[in-house]
Design a protein around this motif. Structure first.
Motif, PDB file in Angstrom:
ATOM      1  N   LYS A  84       1.191  -1.281  -0.559  1.00  0.00           N
ATOM      2  CA  LYS A  84      -0.078  -0.395  -0.150  1.00  0.00           C
ATOM      3  C   LYS A  84       0.849   1.244  -0.094  1.00  0.00           C
ATOM      4  O   LYS A  84       1.615   1.081   0.815  1.00  0.00           O
ATOM      5  CB  LYS A  84      -0.896   0.232   1.247  1.00  0.00           C
ATOM      6  CG  LYS A  84      -2.213  -0.929   1.317  1.00  0.00           C
ATOM      7  CD  LYS A  84      -2.825  -0.788   2.131  1.00  0.00           C
ATOM      8  CE  LYS A  84      -4.040  -2.567   2.161  1.00  0.00           C
ATOM      9  NZ  LYS A  84      -4.642  -2.116   3.647  1.00  0.00           N
ATOM     10  N   SER A  85       1.701   2.417  -0.777  1.00  0.00           N
ATOM     11  CA  SER A  85       1.319   3.500  -1.242  1.00  0.00           C
ATOM     12  C   SER A  85       0.192   4.669  -1.329  1.00  0.00           C
ATOM     13  O   SER A  85      -0.732   4.278  -1.478  1.00  0.00           O
ATOM     14  CB  SER A  85       2.282   3.386  -2.019  1.00  0.00           C
ATOM     15  OG  SER A  85       1.688   3.164  -3.211  1.00  0.00           O
ATOM     16  N   ILE A  86       0.606   5.718  -0.743  1.00  0.00           N
ATOM     17  CA  ILE A  86      -0.225   6.864  -0.744  1.00  0.00           C
ATOM     18  C   ILE A  86       0.058   7.558  -1.835  1.00  0.00           C
ATOM     19  O   ILE A  86       1.859   8.116  -2.111  1.00  0.00           O
ATOM     20  CB  ILE A  86       0.019   7.652   0.405  1.00  0.00           C
ATOM     21  CG1 ILE A  86      -0.231   7.613   1.576  1.00  0.00           C
ATOM     22  CG2 ILE A  86      -1.001   8.926   0.154  1.00  0.00           C
ATOM     23  CD1 ILE A  86       0.089   7.605   3.515  1.00  0.00           C
ATOM     24  N   CYS A  87      -1.292   7.834  -2.498  1.00  0.00           N
ATOM     25  CA  CYS A  87      -1.345   8.301  -3.899  1.00  0.00           C
ATOM     26  C   CYS A  87      -1.545   9.668  -3.076  1.00  0.00           C
ATOM     27  O   CYS A  87      -2.670   9.906  -2.826  1.00  0.00           O
ATOM     28  CB  CYS A  87      -1.965   7.464  -4.323  1.00  0.00           C
ATOM     29  SG  CYS A  87      -2.358   8.658  -6.045  1.00  0.00           S
ATOM     30  N   PRO A  88      -1.191  11.221  -4.186  1.00  0.00           N
ATOM     31  CA  PRO A  88      -0.802  12.202  -4.164  1.00  0.00           C
ATOM     32  C   PRO A  88      -2.526  12.832  -4.336  1.00  0.00           C
ATOM     33  O   PRO A  88      -3.589  13.628  -4.223  1.00  0.00           O
ATOM     34  CB  PRO A  88       0.152  12.959  -4.256  1.00  0.00           C
ATOM     35  CG  PRO A  88       0.857  12.265  -4.688  1.00  0.00           C
ATOM     36  CD  PRO A  88      -0.048  10.775  -4.478  1.00  0.00           C
ATOM     37  N   VAL A 135      -5.238  10.654  -4.724  1.00  0.00           N
ATOM     38  CA  VAL A 135      -6.233   9.897  -3.815  1.00  0.00           C
ATOM     39  C   VAL A 135      -6.834  10.636  -3.127  1.00  0.00           C
ATOM     40  O   VAL A 135      -7.145  10.968  -2.423  1.00  0.00           O
ATOM     41  CB  VAL A 135      -5.936   8.098  -3.945  1.00  0.00           C
ATOM     42  CG1 VAL A 135      -6.796   8.114  -3.068  1.00  0.00           C
ATOM     43  CG2 VAL A 135      -6.086   7.545  -5.336  1.00  0.00           C
ATOM     44  N   GLU A 136      -5.398  11.204  -2.295  1.00  0.00           N
ATOM     45  CA  GLU A 136      -5.186  11.610  -0.997  1.00  0.00           C
ATOM     46  C   GLU A 136      -6.368  13.121  -1.149  1.00  0.00           C
ATOM     47  O   GLU A 136      -6.986  13.730  -0.860  1.00  0.00           O
ATOM     48  CB  GLU A 136      -4.593  12.165  -0.131  1.00  0.00           C
ATOM     49  CG  GLU A 136      -3.790  10.494   0.126  1.00  0.00           C
ATOM     50  CD  GLU A 136      -4.389   9.610   1.452  1.00  0.00           C
ATOM     51  OE1 GLU A 136      -4.801   9.817   2.278  1.00  0.00           O
ATOM     52  OE2 GLU A 136      -4.713   8.677   1.306  1.00  0.00           O
ATOM     53  N   THR A 137      -6.009  13.903  -2.784  1.00  0.00           N
ATOM     54  CA  THR A 137      -6.676  14.908  -2.940  1.00  0.00           C
ATOM     55  C   THR A 137      -7.738  14.963  -2.907  1.00  0.00           C
ATOM     56  O   THR A 137      -8.598  15.737  -2.102  1.00  0.00           O
ATOM     57  CB  THR A 137      -5.819  16.007  -3.604  1.00  0.00           C
ATOM     58  OG1 THR A 137      -4.196  16.042  -3.376  1.00  0.00           O
ATOM     59  CG2 THR A 137      -6.459  16.965  -4.438  1.00  0.00           C
ATOM     60  N   LYS A 140      -9.993  13.117  -1.893  1.00  0.00           N
ATOM     61  CA  LYS A 140     -10.438  12.732  -0.239  1.00  0.00           C
ATOM     62  C   LYS A 140     -10.913  14.015   0.451  1.00  0.00           C
ATOM     63  O   LYS A 140     -12.053  13.834   0.920  1.00  0.00           O
ATOM     64  CB  LYS A 140      -9.883  11.960   0.362  1.00  0.00           C
ATOM     65  CG  LYS A 140      -8.918  10.213   0.277  1.00  0.00           C
ATOM     66  CD  LYS A 140      -8.798   9.443   1.187  1.00  0.00           C
ATOM     67  CE  LYS A 140      -9.244   7.985   0.281  1.00  0.00           C
ATOM     68  NZ  LYS A 140      -7.496   7.190   1.504  1.00  0.00           N
ATOM     69  N   ILE A 141     -10.524  14.968   0.215  1.00  0.00           N
ATOM     70  CA  ILE A 141     -10.264  16.183   0.823  1.00  0.00           C
ATOM     71  C   ILE A 141     -11.422  17.378  -0.098  1.00  0.00           C
ATOM     72  O   ILE A 141     -12.190  17.615   0.386  1.00  0.00           O
ATOM     73  CB  ILE A 141      -9.097  16.817   1.033  1.00  0.00           C
ATOM     74  CG1 ILE A 141      -7.973  16.108   2.301  1.00  0.00           C
ATOM     75  CG2 ILE A 141      -8.792  18.568   1.188  1.00  0.00           C
ATOM     76  CD1 ILE A 141      -7.249  16.559   1.961  1.00  0.00           C
ATOM     77  N   SER A 172      -9.304  19.589   7.659  1.00  0.00           N
ATOM     78  CA  SER A 172      -8.471  19.441   7.365  1.00  0.00           C
ATOM     79  C   SER A 172      -7.123  20.406   6.761  1.00  0.00           C
ATOM     80  O   SER A 172      -6.817  20.259   5.984  1.00  0.00           O
ATOM     81  CB  SER A 172      -9.274  19.301   5.589  1.00  0.00           C
ATOM     82  OG  SER A 172     -10.419  18.004   5.466  1.00  0.00           O
ATOM     83  N   LYS A 201      -3.518  27.013   2.013  1.00  0.00           N
ATOM     84  CA  LYS A 201      -4.119  25.484   1.787  1.00  0.00           C
ATOM     85  C   LYS A 201      -4.198  25.307   0.644  1.00  0.00           C
ATOM     86  O   LYS A 201      -4.566  24.198  -0.533  1.00  0.00           O
ATOM     87  CB  LYS A 201      -3.725  23.942   3.104  1.00  0.00           C
ATOM     88  CG  LYS A 201      -3.986  23.058   2.629  1.00  0.00           C
ATOM     89  CD  LYS A 201      -4.022  22.338   4.361  1.00  0.00           C
ATOM     90  CE  LYS A 201      -4.611  20.708   3.319  1.00  0.00           C
ATOM     91  NZ  LYS A 201      -3.702  20.286   4.860  1.00  0.00           N
TER      92      LYS A 201
END
Length: 112
Positions: A11-15, A17-19, A21-22, A66, A88
């Motif tokens: 499992k790696s964090i995909c930037p 996908v994380e964006t 999510k926000i 967030s 941000k």
């Protein structure tokens, strides 16, 4: 070298996908669009966005948690709550412009 069991997922964090999510709900996108123009009060956002009070409230709370929106209580009578983008949040504006350009080219013009 790291050893893994056969079939063990990496499992790696995909930037991206994380964006998503926000910012990835319609209500968050709508609120951001109006906050790019400057600070807004809750009632002003309510009128502009067309969201229900409950949806707007939960959206702003999530965005505050967030770190993309800041809530300020303005000492007036009656007091006023104002929402502004943090740095941000402001940094998302260029992403929104690119998404808008893509949408104009490929969605509104149907890619022609």
């Amino acid at each position: 070298m790291e050893s893994r069991s056969p079939g063990e997922e990496v499992k790696s964090i995909c930037p991206i996908v994380e964006t998503i999510k926000i910012i990835g709900t319609e209500s968050r996108l709508i609120v951001l669009r109006y906050l790019f123009d400057g600070p807004k009060g809750f009632n002003q956002l309510l009128r502009l966005t067309g969201l229900s009070s409950k949806t707007l409230s939960s959206t702003l709370k999530f965005m505050e948690e967030s770190g993309i929106v800041e809530r300020k209580v303005v000492a007036t009578r009656p007091f006023k709550v104002e929402y502004t983008l943090t740095q941000k949040g402001k940094d998302l504006e260029s992403l929104f412009k690119q998404m808008g350009q893509w949408g104009e080219k490929w969605v509104l013009n149907r890619g022609s």
